[in-house]
Design a protein around this motif. Structure first.
Motif, PDB file in Angstrom:
ATOM      1  N   ARG A 132       0.856  -1.184   0.000  1.00  0.00           N
ATOM      2  CA  ARG A 132       0.000   0.000   0.000  1.00  0.00           C
ATOM      3  C   ARG A 132       0.892   1.233   0.000  1.00  0.00           C
ATOM      4  NH1 ARG A 132      -4.733   1.632   4.140  1.00  0.00           N
ATOM      5  NH2 ARG A 132      -4.152   3.808   4.363  1.00  0.00           N
ATOM      6  N   HIS A 133       0.584   2.214  -0.860  1.00  0.00           N
ATOM      7  CA  HIS A 133       1.363   3.454  -0.905  1.00  0.00           C
ATOM      8  C   HIS A 133       0.725   4.552  -0.063  1.00  0.00           C
ATOM      9  CE1 HIS A 133       4.318   3.298  -4.539  1.00  0.00           C
ATOM     10  NE2 HIS A 133       4.660   2.532  -3.569  1.00  0.00           N
ATOM     11  N   TYR A 134      -0.510   4.926  -0.394  1.00  0.00           N
ATOM     12  CA  TYR A 134      -1.159   6.011   0.338  1.00  0.00           C
ATOM     13  C   TYR A 134      -2.644   6.028   0.032  1.00  0.00           C
ATOM     14  CZ  TYR A 134      -0.793   8.386  -4.157  1.00  0.00           C
ATOM     15  OH  TYR A 134      -0.882   8.705  -5.485  1.00  0.00           O
ATOM     16  N   CYS A 135      -3.403   6.755   0.872  1.00  0.00           N
ATOM     17  CA  CYS A 135      -4.825   6.979   0.660  1.00  0.00           C
ATOM     18  C   CYS A 135      -4.998   8.334  -0.012  1.00  0.00           C
ATOM     19  CB  CYS A 135      -5.576   6.988   1.976  1.00  0.00           C
ATOM     20  SG  CYS A 135      -6.131   5.374   2.477  1.00  0.00           S
ATOM     21  N   GLU A 136      -5.938   8.409  -0.949  1.00  0.00           N
ATOM     22  CA  GLU A 136      -6.095   9.625  -1.734  1.00  0.00           C
ATOM     23  C   GLU A 136      -7.514  10.162  -1.593  1.00  0.00           C
ATOM     24  OE1 GLU A 136      -4.964   8.943  -5.745  1.00  0.00           O
ATOM     25  OE2 GLU A 136      -5.892  10.758  -6.473  1.00  0.00           O
ATOM     26  N   GLY A 137      -7.627  11.461  -1.361  1.00  0.00           N
ATOM     27  CA  GLY A 137      -8.918  12.137  -1.367  1.00  0.00           C
ATOM     28  C   GLY A 137      -9.782  11.810  -0.168  1.00  0.00           C
ATOM     29  N   ALA A 138     -10.948  12.467  -0.151  1.00  0.00           N
ATOM     30  CA  ALA A 138     -11.868  12.319   0.971  1.00  0.00           C
ATOM     31  C   ALA A 138     -12.447  10.914   1.051  1.00  0.00           C
ATOM     32  CB  ALA A 138     -12.995  13.343   0.835  1.00  0.00           C
ATOM     33  N   ASP A 139     -12.524  10.224  -0.101  1.00  0.00           N
ATOM     34  CA  ASP A 139     -13.069   8.863  -0.114  1.00  0.00           C
ATOM     35  C   ASP A 139     -12.056   7.817   0.318  1.00  0.00           C
ATOM     36  OD1 ASP A 139     -15.487   9.836  -1.014  1.00  0.00           O
ATOM     37  OD2 ASP A 139     -14.927   9.618  -3.119  1.00  0.00           O
ATOM     38  N   GLY A 140     -10.818   8.213   0.475  1.00  0.00           N
ATOM     39  CA  GLY A 140      -9.802   7.284   0.958  1.00  0.00           C
ATOM     40  C   GLY A 140      -9.446   6.214  -0.041  1.00  0.00           C
ATOM     41  N   ILE A 141      -9.329   6.590  -1.317  1.00  0.00           N
ATOM     42  CA  ILE A 141      -8.941   5.621  -2.345  1.00  0.00           C
ATOM     43  C   ILE A 141      -7.507   5.172  -2.076  1.00  0.00           C
ATOM     44  CG2 ILE A 141      -8.519   5.270  -4.809  1.00  0.00           C
ATOM     45  CD1 ILE A 141     -10.696   7.448  -5.270  1.00  0.00           C
ATOM     46  N   ILE A 142      -7.316   3.877  -1.960  1.00  0.00           N
ATOM     47  CA  ILE A 142      -6.003   3.345  -1.610  1.00  0.00           C
ATOM     48  C   ILE A 142      -5.196   3.106  -2.880  1.00  0.00           C
ATOM     49  CG2 ILE A 142      -4.779   1.449  -0.498  1.00  0.00           C
ATOM     50  CD1 ILE A 142      -7.284   1.040   1.247  1.00  0.00           C
ATOM     51  N   ASN A 143      -3.983   3.634  -2.909  1.00  0.00           N
ATOM     52  CA  ASN A 143      -3.081   3.429  -4.034  1.00  0.00           C
ATOM     53  C   ASN A 143      -1.999   2.433  -3.633  1.00  0.00           C
ATOM     54  OD1 ASN A 143      -3.598   5.525  -6.365  1.00  0.00           O
ATOM     55  ND2 ASN A 143      -4.078   6.518  -4.425  1.00  0.00           N
ATOM     56  N   TYR A 144      -1.727   1.511  -4.542  1.00  0.00           N
ATOM     57  CA  TYR A 144      -0.725   0.495  -4.282  1.00  0.00           C
ATOM     58  C   TYR A 144       0.456   0.657  -5.230  1.00  0.00           C
ATOM     59  CZ  TYR A 144      -4.320  -1.867  -1.566  1.00  0.00           C
ATOM     60  OH  TYR A 144      -5.278  -2.166  -0.633  1.00  0.00           O
ATOM     61  N   GLY A 145       1.569   0.111  -4.847  1.00  0.00           N
ATOM     62  CA  GLY A 145       2.762   0.154  -5.680  1.00  0.00           C
ATOM     63  C   GLY A 145       3.848  -0.692  -5.036  1.00  0.00           C
ATOM     64  N   HIS A 146       5.058  -0.504  -5.514  1.00  0.00           N
ATOM     65  CA  HIS A 146       6.160  -1.309  -4.990  1.00  0.00           C
ATOM     66  C   HIS A 146       6.996  -0.531  -3.999  1.00  0.00           C
ATOM     67  CE1 HIS A 146       5.107  -3.640  -8.573  1.00  0.00           C
ATOM     68  NE2 HIS A 146       5.527  -4.656  -7.856  1.00  0.00           N
ATOM     69  N   LYS A 147       7.486  -1.243  -2.990  1.00  0.00           N
ATOM     70  CA  LYS A 147       8.450  -0.700  -2.041  1.00  0.00           C
ATOM     71  C   LYS A 147       9.601  -1.680  -1.963  1.00  0.00           C
ATOM     72  CE  LYS A 147       5.060   1.802   0.737  1.00  0.00           C
ATOM     73  NZ  LYS A 147       4.523   2.035   2.084  1.00  0.00           N
ATOM     74  N   ALA A 148      10.788  -1.138  -1.687  1.00  0.00           N
ATOM     75  CA  ALA A 148      11.980  -1.987  -1.612  1.00  0.00           C
ATOM     76  C   ALA A 148      12.174  -2.505  -0.197  1.00  0.00           C
ATOM     77  CB  ALA A 148      13.209  -1.188  -2.041  1.00  0.00           C
ATOM     78  N   VAL A 149      12.418  -3.789  -0.063  1.00  0.00           N
ATOM     79  CA  VAL A 149      12.737  -4.395   1.228  1.00  0.00           C
ATOM     80  C   VAL A 149      14.087  -5.113   1.079  1.00  0.00           C
ATOM     81  CG1 VAL A 149      10.317  -4.686   1.833  1.00  0.00           C
ATOM     82  CG2 VAL A 149      11.512  -6.545   0.736  1.00  0.00           C
ATOM     83  N   PRO A 150      14.871  -5.163   2.151  1.00  0.00           N
ATOM     84  CA  PRO A 150      16.194  -5.794   2.043  1.00  0.00           C
ATOM     85  C   PRO A 150      16.066  -7.272   1.700  1.00  0.00           C
ATOM     86  CG  PRO A 150      15.960  -4.629   4.119  1.00  0.00           C
ATOM     87  CD  PRO A 150      14.620  -4.624   3.472  1.00  0.00           C
ATOM     88  N   LEU A 151      16.986  -7.739   0.879  1.00  0.00           N
ATOM     89  CA  LEU A 151      17.068  -9.172   0.586  1.00  0.00           C
ATOM     90  C   LEU A 151      17.814  -9.817   1.742  1.00  0.00           C
ATOM     91  CD1 LEU A 151      18.076  -9.865  -3.124  1.00  0.00           C
ATOM     92  CD2 LEU A 151      16.146 -10.804  -1.856  1.00  0.00           C
ATOM     93  N   ARG A 152      17.169 -10.707   2.417  1.00  0.00           N
ATOM     94  CA  ARG A 152      17.827 -11.407   3.533  1.00  0.00           C
ATOM     95  C   ARG A 152      18.587 -12.588   2.973  1.00  0.00           C
ATOM     96  NH1 ARG A 152      17.235  -7.323   6.940  1.00  0.00           N
ATOM     97  NH2 ARG A 152      15.067  -6.821   7.337  1.00  0.00           N
ATOM     98  N   GLN A 153      19.828 -12.701   3.381  1.00  0.00           N
ATOM     99  CA  GLN A 153      20.683 -13.779   2.864  1.00  0.00           C
ATOM    100  C   GLN A 153      20.354 -15.079   3.564  1.00  0.00           C
ATOM    101  OE1 GLN A 153      23.070 -12.979   0.423  1.00  0.00           O
ATOM    102  NE2 GLN A 153      22.178 -10.954   0.442  1.00  0.00           N
TER     103      GLN A 153
END
Ligand SMILES: [Zn+2]
Length: 131
Positions: free
Chosen positions: A110-131
């Protein structure tokens, strides 16, 4: 983001779809219609690997309204293993452990909520690669 614009970005957003110039091989994410290197117009689409490394990073302490509830957070430029670069949040790691060269993978979040209706925007986030 207006729905029509959002729909056009689905291939990049959901599948990390990039374009490779068939004339010179340069990779574009998001895809483009004209190559900035050779001005070619022939591309092949492909889904990038989800792994890469941190090229540079910073901590955002005073973000815009859409992200105000998340501050502070880390943002970095990620060089994907396929060669494209993108800017995204770096999450699930303490700030002091984020280093140039840190190996990461992109996860759909989840990236963020937009506007008064709270539309949820999704996308990619980077997480560490665990060895
Ligand atoms: Zn080209």
């Amino acid at each position: 983001m207006p729905p029509a614009k959002s729909w056009r970005t689905y291939p990049q957003t959901y599948r990390l779809e990039a374009a490779r110039c068939l004339d010179c091989g340069k990779i574009f994410f998001p895809p483009r219609l004209i190559c900035s290197k050779c001005h070619g117009r022939r591309f092949e689409r492909f889904n990038m690997k989800r792994t890469g490394k941190v090229l540079t990073h910073t901590i955002i302490r005073t973000p815009g309204d859409a992200f105000s509830g998340e501050a502070p957070f880390a943002v970095g430029v990620i060089e994907m293993d396929d060669g494209a670069r993108l800017t995204t949040q770096i999450v699930d790691v303490p700030f002091e452990e984020i280093k140039i060269g840190l190996l990461v993978k992109l996860e759909f979040r989840r990236h963020y909520c937009e506007g008064a209706d709270g539309i949820i925007n999704y996308g990619h986030k980077a997480v560490p690669l665990r060895q």
